[in-house]
Design a protein around this motif. Sequence first.
Motif, mmCIF file in Angstrom:
data_model
loop_
_atom_site.group_PDB
_atom_site.id
_atom_site.type_symbol
_atom_site.label_atom_id
_atom_site.label_comp_id
_atom_site.label_asym_id
_atom_site.label_seq_id
_atom_site.Cartn_x
_atom_site.Cartn_y
_atom_site.Cartn_z
ATOM 1 N N THR A 32 1.291 -1.213 0.206
ATOM 2 C CA THR A 32 -0.427 0.123 0.190
ATOM 3 C C THR A 32 0.494 0.955 0.305
ATOM 4 O O THR A 32 0.363 2.351 -0.463
ATOM 5 N N TYR B 171 2.987 1.742 -3.168
ATOM 6 C CA TYR B 171 0.853 1.569 -4.298
ATOM 7 C C TYR B 171 0.730 3.440 -4.088
ATOM 8 O O TYR B 171 1.142 3.642 -5.526
ATOM 9 N N PRO C 47 -5.760 -2.599 0.209
ATOM 10 C CA PRO C 47 -6.797 -2.803 -0.926
ATOM 11 C C PRO C 47 -7.517 -4.157 -0.646
ATOM 12 O O PRO C 47 -6.410 -4.911 0.574
#
Length: 310
Positions: free
Chosen positions: A161, A164, A278
Amino acid sequence: MSYFLSFALLFAIQIHGAPPEFLREAFGADPIELDSVQATNMSDISTSPPPGTSKRAPQSIIIGVRKGGTRALLEMLDIHPEVAAAATEVHFFDWDENYVKGFEWYRDLMPYSYPKQITIEKTPGYFTSALAPERIYAMNSSIKLLLILRDPTERVISDYTQVYFNRLENHKPVQAIENLLVRNGVLNMRYKAIQRSLYDVHMRNWLRHFPLEQIHIVDGDALIRDPLPELQKVENFLNLPPRIVSSNFYFNQTKGFYCIRSDGRERCLHESKGRPHPVVNNSVLQQLRAFLREHNRTFFRLVRRTFNWQ
């Protein structure tokens, strides 16, 4: 409390050349984010050290793990009046280009501290570094090490994350987490996020140089749920008098985690912390959990304790 916040600003200016935009952001409104500095602290920022202080090598280091809660742990420990926290990750023992600069360079990046204080620095990359244990041992074989860990599967997802969002902010292409975790139907062992969650592999390296009694493991999942008990254990490990109390923390409903209240101010972790993870394909998630489970069992045997990891 240490000169943590003012040192953070000085470090950014002197080492990174902080632009005016950084300075405007740094002196923000109250309550402040933990990586900012209030204007009221300007009197603390001086090239002259506070009387009776000096820069000393750390007596304790938070060695990791990345995305395990190292920043939260350091900020919460910095509440203690006998803790002097280094402002930023130094990467002295894991980056060759810094290590060759020598010990004096490293010590100069530490905060000024009083004789009764413990200097603490944190660099999460140390835990997974092959060279860091030996190098830290060479500096101080009796140093006390702090290691904060969380469920290794959740840590992998948190690692993904962070990368990302960093890539999105820098307008770089991103991949779905499933494409990074699995290649041709099997787990992608070249994916660094998985490698960092092999706690047993890295712990063995540390135990070659330090006895287990010198490494205190903080339960990162417990720290998130209820900070005080974990911090009291750290105070005891570091032989610090108990000074951190329940009133130093309050739960921020908006952010969804505990924030800090001290010195008449309230402050929370940076907005980059606590980002939503996610949703991972369940079969891929179970494949990852099954793989890590055996490594977890080995880790439990090494450290002679268990954790409530799935």
